[in-house]
Design a protein around this motif. Structure first.
Motif, PDB file in Angstrom:
ATOM      1  N   GLU A 220       3.587 -10.774 -16.053  1.00  0.00           N
ATOM      2  CA  GLU A 220       3.381 -12.117 -15.529  1.00  0.00           C
ATOM      3  C   GLU A 220       4.732 -12.792 -15.256  1.00  0.00           C
ATOM      4  O   GLU A 220       5.714 -12.515 -15.955  1.00  0.00           O
ATOM      5  CB  GLU A 220       2.590 -12.964 -16.527  1.00  0.00           C
ATOM      6  CG  GLU A 220       1.149 -12.530 -16.726  1.00  0.00           C
ATOM      7  CD  GLU A 220       0.230 -12.931 -15.562  1.00  0.00           C
ATOM      8  OE1 GLU A 220       0.744 -13.433 -14.536  1.00  0.00           O
ATOM      9  OE2 GLU A 220      -0.975 -12.717 -15.677  1.00  0.00           O
ATOM     10  N   PRO A 221       4.771 -13.657 -14.242  1.00  0.00           N
ATOM     11  CA  PRO A 221       3.676 -14.029 -13.350  1.00  0.00           C
ATOM     12  C   PRO A 221       3.438 -12.975 -12.269  1.00  0.00           C
ATOM     13  O   PRO A 221       4.383 -12.532 -11.617  1.00  0.00           O
ATOM     14  CB  PRO A 221       4.154 -15.344 -12.726  1.00  0.00           C
ATOM     15  CG  PRO A 221       5.638 -15.240 -12.739  1.00  0.00           C
ATOM     16  CD  PRO A 221       5.993 -14.450 -13.966  1.00  0.00           C
ATOM     17  N   LYS A 222       2.194 -12.558 -12.117  1.00  0.00           N
ATOM     18  CA  LYS A 222       1.826 -11.568 -11.125  1.00  0.00           C
ATOM     19  C   LYS A 222       0.557 -12.038 -10.426  1.00  0.00           C
ATOM     20  O   LYS A 222      -0.007 -13.083 -10.771  1.00  0.00           O
ATOM     21  CB  LYS A 222       1.586 -10.212 -11.787  1.00  0.00           C
ATOM     22  CG  LYS A 222       0.450 -10.208 -12.804  1.00  0.00           C
ATOM     23  CD  LYS A 222       0.318  -8.868 -13.488  1.00  0.00           C
ATOM     24  CE  LYS A 222      -0.797  -8.917 -14.545  1.00  0.00           C
ATOM     25  NZ  LYS A 222      -0.946  -7.620 -15.238  1.00  0.00           N
ATOM     26  N   GLY A 223       0.091 -11.278  -9.442  1.00  0.00           N
ATOM     27  CA  GLY A 223      -1.102 -11.685  -8.724  1.00  0.00           C
ATOM     28  C   GLY A 223      -0.950 -13.077  -8.145  1.00  0.00           C
ATOM     29  O   GLY A 223       0.047 -13.405  -7.503  1.00  0.00           O
ATOM     30  N   ARG A 224      -1.939 -13.905  -8.398  1.00  0.00           N
ATOM     31  CA  ARG A 224      -1.934 -15.262  -7.860  1.00  0.00           C
ATOM     32  C   ARG A 224      -1.321 -16.282  -8.822  1.00  0.00           C
ATOM     33  O   ARG A 224      -1.488 -17.485  -8.640  1.00  0.00           O
ATOM     34  CB  ARG A 224      -3.365 -15.676  -7.498  1.00  0.00           C
ATOM     35  CG  ARG A 224      -3.967 -14.785  -6.414  1.00  0.00           C
ATOM     36  CD  ARG A 224      -5.364 -15.210  -6.018  1.00  0.00           C
ATOM     37  NE  ARG A 224      -5.864 -14.372  -4.926  1.00  0.00           N
ATOM     38  CZ  ARG A 224      -7.009 -14.585  -4.261  1.00  0.00           C
ATOM     39  NH1 ARG A 224      -7.770 -15.618  -4.582  1.00  0.00           N
ATOM     40  NH2 ARG A 224      -7.376 -13.769  -3.295  1.00  0.00           N
ATOM     41  N   ASN A 225      -0.588 -15.806  -9.811  1.00  0.00           N
ATOM     42  CA  ASN A 225       0.039 -16.702 -10.778  1.00  0.00           C
ATOM     43  C   ASN A 225       1.455 -17.110 -10.401  1.00  0.00           C
ATOM     44  O   ASN A 225       2.175 -17.683 -11.225  1.00  0.00           O
ATOM     45  CB  ASN A 225       0.039 -16.066 -12.169  1.00  0.00           C
ATOM     46  CG  ASN A 225      -1.238 -16.376 -12.926  1.00  0.00           C
ATOM     47  OD1 ASN A 225      -1.862 -17.411 -12.687  1.00  0.00           O
ATOM     48  ND2 ASN A 225      -1.637 -15.493 -13.827  1.00  0.00           N
ATOM     49  N   ILE A 226       1.866 -16.807  -9.176  1.00  0.00           N
ATOM     50  CA  ILE A 226       3.147 -17.284  -8.666  1.00  0.00           C
ATOM     51  C   ILE A 226       2.944 -17.621  -7.194  1.00  0.00           C
ATOM     52  O   ILE A 226       2.230 -16.913  -6.484  1.00  0.00           O
ATOM     53  CB  ILE A 226       4.257 -16.233  -8.864  1.00  0.00           C
ATOM     54  CG1 ILE A 226       5.621 -16.820  -8.470  1.00  0.00           C
ATOM     55  CG2 ILE A 226       3.954 -14.938  -8.133  1.00  0.00           C
ATOM     56  CD1 ILE A 226       6.795 -15.942  -8.912  1.00  0.00           C
ATOM     57  N   LEU A 227       3.518 -18.733  -6.750  1.00  0.00           N
ATOM     58  CA  LEU A 227       3.364 -19.167  -5.357  1.00  0.00           C
ATOM     59  C   LEU A 227       4.733 -19.574  -4.832  1.00  0.00           C
ATOM     60  O   LEU A 227       5.461 -20.320  -5.498  1.00  0.00           O
ATOM     61  CB  LEU A 227       2.381 -20.334  -5.263  1.00  0.00           C
ATOM     62  CG  LEU A 227       1.962 -20.738  -3.847  1.00  0.00           C
ATOM     63  CD1 LEU A 227       1.088 -19.658  -3.205  1.00  0.00           C
ATOM     64  CD2 LEU A 227       1.207 -22.068  -3.861  1.00  0.00           C
ATOM     65  N   ASN A 228       5.057 -19.114  -3.605  1.00  0.00           N
ATOM     66  CA  ASN A 228       6.426 -19.226  -3.112  1.00  0.00           C
ATOM     67  C   ASN A 228       6.484 -19.638  -1.654  1.00  0.00           C
ATOM     68  O   ASN A 228       5.517 -19.510  -0.915  1.00  0.00           O
ATOM     69  CB  ASN A 228       7.142 -17.875  -3.265  1.00  0.00           C
ATOM     70  CG  ASN A 228       7.029 -17.319  -4.663  1.00  0.00           C
ATOM     71  OD1 ASN A 228       6.048 -16.668  -4.999  1.00  0.00           O
ATOM     72  ND2 ASN A 228       8.010 -17.595  -5.489  1.00  0.00           N
ATOM     73  N   LEU A 229       7.666 -20.105  -1.258  1.00  0.00           N
ATOM     74  CA  LEU A 229       8.009 -20.323   0.141  1.00  0.00           C
ATOM     75  C   LEU A 229       9.121 -19.360   0.515  1.00  0.00           C
ATOM     76  O   LEU A 229      10.060 -19.152  -0.263  1.00  0.00           O
ATOM     77  CB  LEU A 229       8.486 -21.754   0.379  1.00  0.00           C
ATOM     78  CG  LEU A 229       7.475 -22.886   0.234  1.00  0.00           C
ATOM     79  CD1 LEU A 229       8.174 -24.231   0.403  1.00  0.00           C
ATOM     80  CD2 LEU A 229       6.352 -22.748   1.244  1.00  0.00           C
ATOM     81  N   ALA A 230       9.023 -18.782   1.738  1.00  0.00           N
ATOM     82  CA  ALA A 230      10.095 -17.946   2.274  1.00  0.00           C
ATOM     83  C   ALA A 230      10.411 -18.412   3.682  1.00  0.00           C
ATOM     84  O   ALA A 230       9.530 -18.871   4.415  1.00  0.00           O
ATOM     85  CB  ALA A 230       9.702 -16.471   2.256  1.00  0.00           C
ATOM     86  N   LEU A 231      11.672 -18.268   4.061  1.00  0.00           N
ATOM     87  CA  LEU A 231      12.175 -18.773   5.334  1.00  0.00           C
ATOM     88  C   LEU A 231      12.745 -17.614   6.150  1.00  0.00           C
ATOM     89  O   LEU A 231      13.330 -16.672   5.600  1.00  0.00           O
ATOM     90  CB  LEU A 231      13.267 -19.806   5.065  1.00  0.00           C
ATOM     91  CG  LEU A 231      13.702 -20.741   6.181  1.00  0.00           C
ATOM     92  CD1 LEU A 231      12.562 -21.662   6.615  1.00  0.00           C
ATOM     93  CD2 LEU A 231      14.890 -21.579   5.700  1.00  0.00           C
ATOM     94  N   SER A 232      12.577 -17.696   7.481  1.00  0.00           N
ATOM     95  CA  SER A 232      13.108 -16.662   8.357  1.00  0.00           C
ATOM     96  C   SER A 232      13.576 -17.271   9.671  1.00  0.00           C
ATOM     97  O   SER A 232      12.985 -18.229  10.171  1.00  0.00           O
ATOM     98  CB  SER A 232      12.047 -15.594   8.636  1.00  0.00           C
ATOM     99  OG  SER A 232      12.536 -14.616   9.541  1.00  0.00           O
ATOM    100  N   GLU A 233      14.625 -16.678  10.221  1.00  0.00           N
ATOM    101  CA  GLU A 233      15.089 -17.070  11.549  1.00  0.00           C
ATOM    102  C   GLU A 233      14.382 -16.288  12.649  1.00  0.00           C
ATOM    103  O   GLU A 233      14.204 -16.775  13.758  1.00  0.00           O
ATOM    104  CB  GLU A 233      16.603 -16.836  11.664  1.00  0.00           C
ATOM    105  CG  GLU A 233      17.442 -17.584  10.664  1.00  0.00           C
ATOM    106  CD  GLU A 233      17.652 -19.046  11.036  1.00  0.00           C
ATOM    107  OE1 GLU A 233      17.320 -19.410  12.188  1.00  0.00           O
ATOM    108  OE2 GLU A 233      18.146 -19.814  10.186  1.00  0.00           O
ATOM    109  N   ASN A 234      13.974 -15.051  12.327  1.00  0.00           N
ATOM    110  CA  ASN A 234      13.461 -14.148  13.356  1.00  0.00           C
ATOM    111  C   ASN A 234      12.088 -13.557  13.065  1.00  0.00           C
ATOM    112  O   ASN A 234      11.575 -12.763  13.849  1.00  0.00           O
ATOM    113  CB  ASN A 234      14.457 -13.009  13.587  1.00  0.00           C
ATOM    114  CG  ASN A 234      14.738 -12.215  12.309  1.00  0.00           C
ATOM    115  OD1 ASN A 234      14.023 -12.335  11.312  1.00  0.00           O
ATOM    116  ND2 ASN A 234      15.791 -11.415  12.340  1.00  0.00           N
TER     117      ASN A 234
END
Length: 379
Positions: free
Chosen positions: A308-322
């Protein structure tokens, strides 16, 4: 590691062969930021739409949100539990900084003795048309059908629901299955959708489709399936756009990764579905193209295995240029709870701020506001 700052490192091996599972080989590809705190960095606000001690229904799930001229509107389904016949669609409006009580606006009542559950509402504002709320009705995702209700007053009142209709090949038109449609500069609307089929009476085959309308949503034509269901079982795409006219769709899969697929002709045809270099525990995601051209994804950066945290127990934002190279820029949640953090929705409002809603432990909907200018990116 529980309730602490998390450094989760991931390297994913590409999908090869028939529906292979991605090994959990976490060796140093990604740095995940520590749990974000409101008022620090890019996270401005994080709050529940309603408190856990004053719930309109025992459970809720699958939120959506939209900006209207009168503010942010959110919708989600709620009832005893997912797929119970008492599940209906509820709407809450952000008024003077406070969320209104979530009122049920539609349900799955068929007649005096038959009622089906409602599923996955999706809000969308087309150009020159009323506010749309798509949703599904039916016993299960393999048998449901698409419905539509509209609002002329920014979500205060809603029209009588109507069925979206039939397609000669696939049957029921579903509408956007989880994530918001996009309207291109040409006026074309593309609904990202998917179907779940029963095979041999029990197994589910997942296929991604796109519904296209060139008349403001009055009629739809179906494109797809765009995946073979062999290398990727994929559903619930979200659509990103690019200055050169290309479109990217990112989907959840059963293969421990997110998938991607591209179109360069406004969704008429699509290329090969491939793995995106981000993990996924077979959970819903959403994404938005920011006004500065960057792409922002909200997702669970995990699989179902490991600590843990695994599955739906972690929520994130990721950013990309391309759309290819992604960097996690925020951890919204990472403290394990019974039913996790799931099915996020994300938009960018006219003031440039990003608004997010997501299922909070199936007991409430959480609302977060992020300033995308203030992301701290670690190389």
């Amino acid at each position: 590691m529980r309730n602490s700052i998390i450094c989760l490192f991931v390297m994913l091996i590409p999908v090869l062969g028939s529906a292979q599972q991605i090994p959990n080989d976490y060796t140093g590809k990604y740095y995940l930021p520590p749990l974000a705190k409101p008022g620090e960095g890019a996270l401005i606000k994080s709050e529940l739409i309603y408190e856990l001690d004053n719930k309109p229904t025992p459970q809720v799930h699958a939120s959506t949100l939209i900006e209207t001229p009168e503010g942010i509107v959110s919708a989600f389904f709620g009832g005893t539990h997912e797929n119970n016949p008492d599940v209906g669609i509820r709407v809450s409006r952000l008024i003077n900084g406070e969320w209104s009580w979530p009122e049920e606006i539609v349900n799955g009542v068929q007649n005096d003795t038959l009622r089906y559950p409602c599923w996955n509402p999706v809000l969308f504002q087309p150009e020159g048309k009323p506010l749309m709320l798509f949703y599904k009705v039916g016993p299960s995702p393999t048998t449901w059908w698409g419905m539509l209700t509209t609002s002329e007053d920014n979500g205060k009142t809603w029209s009588a629901p109507k069925k979206l209709g039939e397609d000669p090949i696939i049957g029921h038109i579903i509408g956007p299955v989880k994530n918001k449609p996009v309207q291109l500069a040409s006026g074309r609307i593309i609904n990202p959708t998917s179907l779940e089929y029963i095979i041999n009476g029990r197994e589910q085959d997942w296929k991604v489709y796109f519904e296209i309308s060139d008349d403001g949503g009055d009629t739809w034509k179906m494109v797809g399936p765009v995946n073979d269901g062999v290398n990727f079982d994929a559903i619930q795409p979200s659509i990103l756009t690019y200055p050169d006219g290309r479109i990217q769709a990112i989907s959840r899969t059963k293969q421990n990764v997110l998938s991607q697929i591209w179109s360069d002709d406004e969704g008429e045809t699509w290329g090969e579905m491939t793995a995106l270099d981000l993990p996924n525990p077979n959970s819903g995601t959403d994404a938005v193209t920011l006004t500065d051209g960057r792409q922002l994804l909200v997702y669970n950066h995990s699989t179902k295995d490991g600590d843990e945290p695994k599955g739906r127990n972690i929520l994130n934002l990721a950013l990309s240029e391309n759309g290819i190279d992604w960097k996690p820029v925020m951890t919204l949640e990472n403290i394990p709870v019974e039913d996790g953090y799931a099915y996020p929705a994300i938009i960018q409002a006219s003031d440039g701020l990003v608004h997010i809603t997501y299922t909070y432990n199936r007991r409430s909907i959480k609302y977060a506001v992020v300033d995308p200018r203030n992301f701290s990116i670690r190389n």
